[in-house]
Design a protein around this motif. Structure first.
Motif, PDB file in Angstrom:
ATOM      1  N   GLY A  72      43.274  41.559  38.192  1.00 46.71           N
ATOM      2  CA  GLY A  72      42.347  40.888  39.097  1.00 46.71           C
ATOM      3  C   GLY A  72      42.460  41.358  40.539  1.00 46.71           C
ATOM      4  O   GLY A  72      41.936  40.716  41.443  1.00 46.71           O
ATOM      5  N   ARG A  73      43.135  42.469  40.770  1.00 47.30           N
ATOM      6  CA  ARG A  73      43.345  42.949  42.133  1.00 47.30           C
ATOM      7  C   ARG A  73      42.092  43.539  42.765  1.00 47.30           C
ATOM      8  O   ARG A  73      41.946  43.513  43.982  1.00 47.30           O
ATOM      9  CB  ARG A  73      44.458  44.002  42.155  1.00 47.30           C
ATOM     10  N   SER A 133      43.148  46.430  37.664  1.00 48.10           N
ATOM     11  CA  SER A 133      42.324  45.353  37.109  1.00 48.10           C
ATOM     12  C   SER A 133      41.815  45.705  35.723  1.00 48.10           C
ATOM     13  O   SER A 133      41.797  44.856  34.826  1.00 48.10           O
ATOM     14  CB  SER A 133      41.153  45.055  38.045  1.00 48.10           C
TER      15      SER A 133
END
Length: 135
Positions: free
Chosen positions: A64-65, A58
């Motif tokens: 965005g994990r 991220s």
């Protein structure tokens, strides 16, 4: 997404996973950090490694994990972690990134880690100062 640094060692999901795994292998063996992680993580290393892979993905790839709150996770640790822990963490991080990435890529990883360490330590110090003043 791949961040290009003009070498075969570009930052991508695979290189981040390798970095995280090598770094935490060293952390587990470290005299200062190993006992802290052992106490908090115990034998549950794979979930922690996956969380750290997502965290760095991220940060470095804007994937965005990562879903989590690293500030609260570190703030609630008892006994309290301090500057000596963050200094050691940064030293191992710098060594590991320097071995695995060209200088420019390693510098980006290190810069982000330094910012993280500074913010975490400042918040931990402020929180404990507040607790001491109110008790």
């Amino acid at each position: 997404m791949v961040v290009q640094f003009g070498t075969a060692n570009d930052i991508n999901e695979s290189s981040i996973a390798n970095l995280v795994d090598r770094f935490y292998s060293r952390v587990r063996e470290d005299d200062v950090l190993g006992p802290v992680f052992s106490r908090v993580i115990g034998d549950e290393w794979e979930p922690h490694l996956e969380k750290m892979r997502a965290f760095w993905s991220s940060l470095m790839l804007a994937s965005g994990r990562y879903k989590g709150n690293p500030m609260m996770a570190h703030l609630m640790l008892l006994p309290r972690i301090g500057a000596e822990h963050f200094d050691r963490w940064l030293n191992i991080w710098k060594q590991t990134t320097a071995e695995m990435f060209p200088p420019l890529a390693a510098a980006v990883f290190v810069s982000k880690a330094e910012t993280i360490a500074e913010r975490l330590l400042a918040t931990i110090d402020s929180h404990h100062a507040y607790l001491a003043a109110t008790n």
